[in-house]
Design a protein around this motif. Sequence first.
Motif, PDB file in Angstrom:
ATOM      1  N   VAL A   1      15.114   6.487  -0.049  1.00 59.54           N
ATOM      2  CA  VAL A   1      14.648   5.646   1.055  1.00 59.54           C
ATOM      3  C   VAL A   1      13.416   4.872   0.600  1.00 59.54           C
ATOM      4  O   VAL A   1      12.562   5.401  -0.116  1.00 59.54           O
ATOM      5  N   ASP A   2      13.343   3.614   0.988  1.00 57.51           N
ATOM      6  CA  ASP A   2      12.168   2.771   0.764  1.00 57.51           C
ATOM      7  C   ASP A   2      11.524   2.564   2.127  1.00 57.51           C
ATOM      8  O   ASP A   2      12.065   1.866   2.982  1.00 57.51           O
ATOM      9  N   ILE A   3      10.386   3.210   2.330  1.00 58.18           N
ATOM     10  CA  ILE A   3       9.673   3.117   3.608  1.00 58.18           C
ATOM     11  C   ILE A   3       8.511   2.138   3.440  1.00 58.18           C
ATOM     12  O   ILE A   3       7.356   2.538   3.265  1.00 58.18           O
ATOM     13  N   GLY A   4       8.827   0.877   3.434  1.00 54.40           N
ATOM     14  CA  GLY A   4       7.793  -0.142   3.302  1.00 54.40           C
ATOM     15  C   GLY A   4       7.156  -0.212   1.938  1.00 54.40           C
ATOM     16  O   GLY A   4       6.047  -0.737   1.800  1.00 54.40           O
ATOM     17  N   GLU A   5       7.838   0.265   0.900  1.00 53.86           N
ATOM     18  CA  GLU A   5       7.251   0.302  -0.445  1.00 53.86           C
ATOM     19  C   GLU A   5       7.425  -1.001  -1.217  1.00 53.86           C
ATOM     20  O   GLU A   5       6.677  -1.273  -2.157  1.00 53.86           O
ATOM     21  N   SER A   6       8.419  -1.801  -0.824  1.00 51.87           N
ATOM     22  CA  SER A   6       8.586  -3.107  -1.449  1.00 51.87           C
ATOM     23  C   SER A   6       8.278  -4.239  -0.477  1.00 51.87           C
ATOM     24  O   SER A   6       7.967  -5.352  -0.892  1.00 51.87           O
ATOM     25  N   ASP A   7       8.340  -3.948   0.806  1.00 53.38           N
ATOM     26  CA  ASP A   7       8.044  -4.926   1.860  1.00 53.38           C
ATOM     27  C   ASP A   7       7.651  -4.120   3.095  1.00 53.38           C
ATOM     28  O   ASP A   7       8.442  -3.322   3.595  1.00 53.38           O
ATOM     29  N   THR A   8       6.444  -4.322   3.578  1.00 52.69           N
ATOM     30  CA  THR A   8       5.937  -3.479   4.667  1.00 52.69           C
ATOM     31  C   THR A   8       6.770  -3.600   5.940  1.00 52.69           C
ATOM     32  O   THR A   8       6.774  -2.686   6.762  1.00 52.69           O
ATOM     33  N   ALA A   9       7.488  -4.702   6.101  1.00 50.76           N
ATOM     34  CA  ALA A   9       8.266  -4.912   7.327  1.00 50.76           C
ATOM     35  C   ALA A   9       9.691  -4.398   7.224  1.00 50.76           C
ATOM     36  O   ALA A   9      10.440  -4.466   8.202  1.00 50.76           O
ATOM     37  N   MET A  10      10.087  -3.871   6.058  1.00 51.97           N
ATOM     38  CA  MET A  10      11.478  -3.492   5.838  1.00 51.97           C
ATOM     39  C   MET A  10      11.614  -2.006   5.522  1.00 51.97           C
ATOM     40  O   MET A  10      10.683  -1.371   5.037  1.00 51.97           O
ATOM     41  N   ARG A  11      12.803  -1.482   5.776  1.00 53.61           N
ATOM     42  CA  ARG A  11      13.181  -0.128   5.401  1.00 53.61           C
ATOM     43  C   ARG A  11      14.546  -0.193   4.724  1.00 53.61           C
ATOM     44  O   ARG A  11      15.403  -0.994   5.108  1.00 53.61           O
ATOM     45  N   CYS A  12      14.770   0.659   3.721  1.00 53.10           N
ATOM     46  CA  CYS A  12      16.035   0.656   2.984  1.00 53.10           C
ATOM     47  C   CYS A  12      16.483   2.084   2.697  1.00 53.10           C
ATOM     48  O   CYS A  12      15.644   2.983   2.518  1.00 53.10           O
ATOM     49  N   VAL A  13      17.789   2.272   2.634  1.00 46.84           N
ATOM     50  CA  VAL A  13      18.360   3.544   2.202  1.00 46.84           C
ATOM     51  C   VAL A  13      19.428   3.225   1.169  1.00 46.84           C
ATOM     52  O   VAL A  13      20.156   2.239   1.294  1.00 46.84           O
ATOM     53  N   ALA A  14      19.519   4.048   0.111  1.00 46.50           N
ATOM     54  CA  ALA A  14      20.415   3.739  -1.002  1.00 46.50           C
ATOM     55  C   ALA A  14      21.115   4.979  -1.520  1.00 46.50           C
ATOM     56  O   ALA A  14      20.612   6.104  -1.392  1.00 46.50           O
ATOM     57  N   ALA A  15      22.276   4.764  -2.121  1.00 39.45           N
ATOM     58  CA  ALA A  15      23.055   5.831  -2.748  1.00 39.45           C
ATOM     59  C   ALA A  15      23.608   5.336  -4.077  1.00 39.45           C
ATOM     60  O   ALA A  15      23.708   4.126  -4.323  1.00 39.45           O
ATOM     61  N   ALA A  16      23.994   6.290  -4.934  1.00 37.07           N
ATOM     62  CA  ALA A  16      24.404   5.967  -6.304  1.00 37.07           C
ATOM     63  C   ALA A  16      25.859   5.532  -6.385  1.00 37.07           C
ATOM     64  O   ALA A  16      26.714   6.001  -5.636  1.00 37.07           O
ATOM     65  N   ILE A  17      26.134   4.658  -7.339  1.00 37.61           N
ATOM     66  CA  ILE A  17      27.490   4.225  -7.696  1.00 37.61           C
ATOM     67  C   ILE A  17      27.772   4.752  -9.096  1.00 37.61           C
ATOM     68  O   ILE A  17      26.987   4.511 -10.024  1.00 37.61           O
ATOM     69  N   ARG A  18      28.890   5.474  -9.257  1.00 37.10           N
ATOM     70  CA  ARG A  18      29.215   6.101 -10.536  1.00 37.10           C
ATOM     71  C   ARG A  18      30.489   5.514 -11.128  1.00 37.10           C
ATOM     72  O   ARG A  18      31.335   4.980 -10.404  1.00 37.10           O
ATOM     73  N   ASP A  19      30.616   5.636 -12.450  1.00 37.47           N
ATOM     74  CA  ASP A  19      31.821   5.140 -13.119  1.00 37.47           C
ATOM     75  C   ASP A  19      32.758   6.298 -13.465  1.00 37.47           C
ATOM     76  O   ASP A  19      32.554   7.442 -13.033  1.00 37.47           O
ATOM     77  N   HIS A  20      33.784   6.015 -14.251  1.00 38.41           N
ATOM     78  CA  HIS A  20      34.803   7.013 -14.569  1.00 38.41           C
ATOM     79  C   HIS A  20      34.245   8.229 -15.288  1.00 38.41           C
ATOM     80  O   HIS A  20      34.811   9.320 -15.220  1.00 38.41           O
ATOM     81  N   SER A  21      33.107   8.046 -15.982  1.00 38.65           N
ATOM     82  CA  SER A  21      32.508   9.159 -16.720  1.00 38.65           C
ATOM     83  C   SER A  21      31.553   9.989 -15.861  1.00 38.65           C
ATOM     84  O   SER A  21      31.056  11.024 -16.304  1.00 38.65           O
TER      85      SER A  21
ATOM     86  N   PRO B   1       0.807  -1.225   0.000  1.00 42.79           N
ATOM     87  CA  PRO B   1       0.000   0.000   0.000  1.00 42.79           C
ATOM     88  C   PRO B   1       0.839   1.274   0.000  1.00 42.79           C
ATOM     89  O   PRO B   1       0.348   2.338  -0.389  1.00 42.79           O
ATOM     90  N   ALA B   2       2.100   1.189   0.428  1.00 38.99           N
ATOM     91  CA  ALA B   2       2.961   2.372   0.473  1.00 38.99           C
ATOM     92  C   ALA B   2       3.659   2.656  -0.855  1.00 38.99           C
ATOM     93  O   ALA B   2       4.279   3.716  -1.008  1.00 38.99           O
ATOM     94  N   SER B   3       3.565   1.759  -1.817  1.00 43.02           N
ATOM     95  CA  SER B   3       4.241   1.961  -3.108  1.00 43.02           C
ATOM     96  C   SER B   3       3.688   3.187  -3.821  1.00 43.02           C
ATOM     97  O   SER B   3       2.491   3.462  -3.780  1.00 43.02           O
ATOM     98  N   ILE B   4       4.573   3.922  -4.486  1.00 38.59           N
ATOM     99  CA  ILE B   4       4.152   5.076  -5.286  1.00 38.59           C
ATOM    100  C   ILE B   4       3.724   4.563  -6.659  1.00 38.59           C
ATOM    101  O   ILE B   4       4.548   4.055  -7.423  1.00 38.59           O
ATOM    102  N   THR B   5       2.454   4.682  -6.973  1.00 36.83           N
ATOM    103  CA  THR B   5       1.933   4.146  -8.236  1.00 36.83           C
ATOM    104  C   THR B   5       1.513   5.233  -9.228  1.00 36.83           C
ATOM    105  O   THR B   5       1.249   4.934 -10.381  1.00 36.83           O
ATOM    106  N   ASP B   6       1.469   6.484  -8.770  1.00 31.40           N
ATOM    107  CA  ASP B   6       1.106   7.588  -9.655  1.00 31.40           C
ATOM    108  C   ASP B   6       2.364   8.167 -10.300  1.00 31.40           C
ATOM    109  O   ASP B   6       3.276   8.613  -9.596  1.00 31.40           O
ATOM    110  N   PRO B   7       2.453   8.168 -11.628  1.00 26.70           N
ATOM    111  CA  PRO B   7       3.672   8.632 -12.300  1.00 26.70           C
ATOM    112  C   PRO B   7       4.074  10.053 -11.930  1.00 26.70           C
ATOM    113  O   PRO B   7       5.262  10.341 -11.751  1.00 26.70           O
ATOM    114  N   GLU B   8       3.118  10.970 -11.824  1.00 31.94           N
ATOM    115  CA  GLU B   8       3.464  12.360 -11.512  1.00 31.94           C
ATOM    116  C   GLU B   8       3.961  12.499 -10.074  1.00 31.94           C
ATOM    117  O   GLU B   8       4.879  13.272  -9.792  1.00 31.94           O
ATOM    118  N   ARG B   9       3.358  11.749  -9.179  1.00 35.10           N
ATOM    119  CA  ARG B   9       3.854  11.748  -7.794  1.00 35.10           C
ATOM    120  C   ARG B   9       5.274  11.180  -7.743  1.00 35.10           C
ATOM    121  O   ARG B   9       6.126  11.669  -7.004  1.00 35.10           O
TER     122      ARG B   9
END
Length: 256
Positions: A190-210, A167-175
Motif C-alpha cells: 500500500v502507498d499511503i501518500g508516499e508518492s502523492d499526498t492526495a492519493m492512495r494505492c494498493v498493489a499485487a505481484a504479477i508472476r511468470d511461468h517460472s 513527508p510520508a515516504s520511507i527514506t531510511d533503508p532499515e525501516r
Amino acid sequence: MPRVVPAVNRALDVLELFVDCPELSARQVMERLDLPRTTVHELLVTLEARSYLISVPGQPVRYRLGMPLFQLGAAFAGRLDLVREAQCVARDVAAACDEAVHVAVLDGADVIYLVKFDSTHPVRMVSAVGRRLPAHCTAVGKILLSDLDPAGLDAVLTNGALPGMTPASITDPERLRAHLARVRADSVAVDIGESDTAMRCVAAAIRDHSGATIAAMSLSAPIIRWTAQAYREWTELVREGAATLSTRMGYRALPR
C-alpha cells in the motif's frame, strides 16, 4: 570490458530528457546535461538529421521526439506479451472499480509504468505510461522490491538515505527493509501518500511461468474516495487482476 562510446551515451542522455518533457530548447538541453554548447549543437543536429528529434514548427531551436522513436517503442511493445496482456486485464479491473489501474516493472531503484487505465472521475491520479518513479515510494515498487533476493535489495539500498517524494515516504533503508518484510508476508503493498499526498494505492505481484515476479499491478484513488470498505474491495480486486494476468503469463499456483 567493451568500451562505452561517450558520444552515443550523450545522445541517449539527450533523448531521455524528453521522457518527462514534450519539448525542450537547445539551451535547456545544455543546462540539464551540463554540456558545452558546441557539443549539444552537434548532438541535436545529428539526432534531427536522423529524425529522432524534430524542430517545433516556427521554433527551430526547440525540439520534440520524432517518429523513429515511436516506431522503436512500438516494435518493442509488440514483442512484449506482458504489455498486450496487461492492457486487457487492467482495462477490466479499471472498469470494475472506475479508478486508475497501472502495471509497472522494476528498473534498478525505479519503477516504470507500462500500462495505465484512468478513471472517469474528475478528481483522479495524474500519471502516464513511461513515467519513472522511485520504487520505494510506490505500492507497485514495494511489491517488486519485496521479491528481490538479499543481494538485489542490497544493490538498491547501498547509497544510504533514500530520496523522498512526500513527508510520508520511507527514506531510511532499515525501516524500508522491515516494511518490505511485511509486504512480502501480506503479498500486497500500500502507498499511503508516499508518492502523492492526495492519493492512495494498493498493489499485487504479477508472476511468470517460472514463478518470478515480473511486474506489479496497482489500483490508485484519491484520498476522498479511499474508505475502509473501498480499500477491502479494491485490495481483492487488484489481487484478482494480478492473478489473472499472472495466469496469462504462464504462472500456475502450486496447490496448497
